[in-house]
Design an enzyme around this catalytic site. Sequence first.
Site, PDB file in Angstrom:
ATOM      1  N   TRP A  78      21.568  20.297  45.492  1.00 24.54           N
ATOM      2  CA  TRP A  78      20.189  19.894  45.098  1.00 24.54           C
ATOM      3  C   TRP A  78      19.377  21.255  44.677  1.00 24.54           C
ATOM      4  O   TRP A  78      18.437  20.718  43.840  1.00 24.54           O
ATOM      5  CB  TRP A  78      19.570  20.161  46.772  1.00 24.54           C
ATOM      6  CG  TRP A  78      18.283  19.875  47.216  1.00 24.54           C
ATOM      7  CD1 TRP A  78      18.097  18.400  47.139  1.00 24.54           C
ATOM      8  CD2 TRP A  78      16.980  20.641  47.180  1.00 24.54           C
ATOM      9  NE1 TRP A  78      16.481  18.041  47.099  1.00 24.54           N
ATOM     10  CE2 TRP A  78      15.631  19.616  46.831  1.00 24.54           C
ATOM     11  CE3 TRP A  78      16.119  21.943  46.499  1.00 24.54           C
ATOM     12  CZ2 TRP A  78      14.428  20.374  46.909  1.00 24.54           C
ATOM     13  CZ3 TRP A  78      15.453  22.801  46.502  1.00 24.54           C
ATOM     14  CH2 TRP A  78      14.369  21.696  46.905  1.00 24.54           C
ATOM     15  N   ASP A 133      18.433  15.107  49.488  1.00 22.38           N
ATOM     16  CA  ASP A 133      16.953  15.212  49.333  1.00 22.38           C
ATOM     17  C   ASP A 133      15.824  14.723  50.571  1.00 22.38           C
ATOM     18  O   ASP A 133      15.890  13.748  50.938  1.00 22.38           O
ATOM     19  CB  ASP A 133      16.223  15.046  48.269  1.00 22.38           C
ATOM     20  CG  ASP A 133      14.578  15.715  48.626  1.00 22.38           C
ATOM     21  OD1 ASP A 133      14.413  16.348  48.494  1.00 22.38           O
ATOM     22  OD2 ASP A 133      13.682  14.837  48.742  1.00 22.38           O
ATOM     23  N   THR A 161       0.964  -1.226   0.169  1.00 21.27           N
ATOM     24  CA  THR A 161      -0.105  -0.628  -0.362  1.00 21.27           C
ATOM     25  C   THR A 161       0.766   1.712  -0.301  1.00 21.27           C
ATOM     26  O   THR A 161       0.329   2.476  -0.286  1.00 21.27           O
ATOM     27  CB  THR A 161      -0.641  -0.196   1.509  1.00 21.27           C
ATOM     28  OG1 THR A 161       0.101   0.059   2.406  1.00 21.27           O
ATOM     29  CG2 THR A 161      -1.618  -1.312   1.306  1.00 21.27           C
ATOM     30  N   TYR A 216      16.744  19.239  41.294  1.00 28.58           N
ATOM     31  CA  TYR A 216      15.689  19.728  41.433  1.00 28.58           C
ATOM     32  C   TYR A 216      15.441  20.490  39.993  1.00 28.58           C
ATOM     33  O   TYR A 216      14.218  19.980  39.672  1.00 28.58           O
ATOM     34  CB  TYR A 216      15.118  20.366  42.644  1.00 28.58           C
ATOM     35  CG  TYR A 216      13.507  20.508  42.192  1.00 28.58           C
ATOM     36  CD1 TYR A 216      13.264  19.076  43.493  1.00 28.58           C
ATOM     37  CD2 TYR A 216      13.193  21.399  42.179  1.00 28.58           C
ATOM     38  CE1 TYR A 216      11.323  19.005  43.428  1.00 28.58           C
ATOM     39  CE2 TYR A 216      11.652  21.829  42.435  1.00 28.58           C
ATOM     40  CZ  TYR A 216      11.133  20.358  43.146  1.00 28.58           C
ATOM     41  OH  TYR A 216       9.380  20.526  43.185  1.00 28.58           O
TER      42      TYR A 216
END
Length: 460
Positions: A404, A424, A29, A408
Site C-alpha cells: 500500500w 485501501d 502558410t 500510494y
Amino acid sequence: MLDRATCQYARLARDARFDGQFFTAVRTTGIYCRPVCPATPPQEDNVDYYASAVEAAKAGYRPCLRCRPDSAPGSPAWKGTDTTLERALRLINEGALQHASLEQLCTRLGIGDRHLRALFQRRFGVSPKHYALYQQCLFAKQLLHQTHLPVTTIAYASGFRSLRRFNDCFRTHMGLAPSQLRRQAGTTAGGLTLHLAYRPPYAWSVMQRFLAKRRIDGLEWIDENSYGRTFAWQHTKGCFTAIHDPRRHGFKVTLELDDLSVMKPVVTNIRRVLDLDADTRAIEAHLATAIPGLPLIEGLRLPGTWCLFEAGIRAILGQQVSVDAAKRQSQVLVDRLGDTLAEACGGLRRTFPAPDTIAASDLAFLSMPGARREALRRFAAWYRENPASHDTAHWQMLKGIGPWTVDYARLRGTSHPDIWLAGDLGVKQALSALGEDDIRLDPQVASPWRSYLTLQLWNR
C-alpha cells in the site's frame, strides 16, 4: 493519432477538449496551430494533421504566433504503451540531456543508444537530442510570449548554456530570432508568471478539497481558487502559486526560483502535480465502458505531491491512521526539520525535509510507534544513497514498507495512471457502499487508468 474526420470537427468547433491531442498544419502558410486557434479556419484541402508539435516541426512547419502551440496541454496518448520511452521522455523533460550526454541517459535507462534512437524515430521521427532541443525552444517561446525576462535569461532558463547557441537553435527550429518573436508577439505578463493550460473539464473543486484536507501549513497554501507550495529541485529551492482560471482552461502560475536554469523541469513538474496533461474525456469514456453503471465525477484529476520521496514519507506517516492523523504528523515533521525560506512567496515558508535530515534525526518528536519511526529513517537513508531513483521495486525490502505504501507513493509522487489500491480502506468502503447488486466492478478492465478509478471511489 485521431482520425481525420474527428480532427476536422474539433478544429472547426475550436473544441478545447482536443487541445494538445493534435496540431493542424496549413500548407499555404507553413504554420501549425492548436485546435483552439482563433484564426480563420483554413480549407480542409490545405490542412495536414500531426499528433505532436515535434512531428509538425519536422515536416517543416513553424508554430503559430496567435494560438501559441508551446502553451498547449501535453498529449500522452502513447503513455503506458512503451514504459522505456515514457521514462526517457520524463528524464529528458527533467533536463537529462542538458547536463549529460546521450550515452549517460542510456546508461540510466539500461538500454543502448541505438535502441533509444529507434524508439524516438518510430514515435516522433527525430532523434532524442533533436526532441530535447525542440522542447527547449518551445519553452523559450512560451517565456518570450508570457514574461518580460531578458532574452539572455530566457536562454539560461530554457537550458541553453550560451546565448549564441540559443539564438542559432531557436532560429533553426522557429524560423525567427528570439528578439523578432518578442517584437511580434508582445508580452502579456510581468515577472515569472505563466499560463498553464489543460483540456477541459477540470474538477477543480474536488482537487481543491483533496489538497486542502492534507495541507501542511508553511509548506502549502490553498484557498477556494488557488494552490501553492514550496519545493526543492536538485540544487535550488523555490515556490509557486497556481490560480485556477476556468475561462481560459488553465492556471495562472507565479513562480519563484533561486536558479532559473531548472525552470523548465520545475514547470513540467507543476503540470504533473496539477495533472494538467490528462485527457479526462478519454479516461472517463474508458472507465464508463469498462465498468458500466459506475457513477463518475467529470474532469477528475490525480492530485500529485512534489516528488516521490515526499510521497513515500507521507505514505509511511499515513499507515493505518486517519487522514487527519497523518496530516498532523506531517505537520510536525516539517515544522521540526524543514528548511526555512524566510522571504519566499510572501511569507515565512518551509521546504519538505531532505532525506539526509530525516535519516540523521531520531524523530522522537513524532507520536507514533518506534517501529514506524525506524521505517521512516530506513527509507530516508535509502533515498539518501539513491537520490535520483524512481525505481520503487526495492522499497518493500525495507522493513516497515508494504504494497500500500509503495502504491500510494507512486500514485501521488509520480502520478502513475494505473495504480489500484485494493487494500485501501477508503476504496473498500466505497465498494461496499456501491453494492454488488448495483455494479460489478473488476478493476483489471479499468487498466491503464486504475489510478483514476481509485480516485473516483475515494470521492464517492
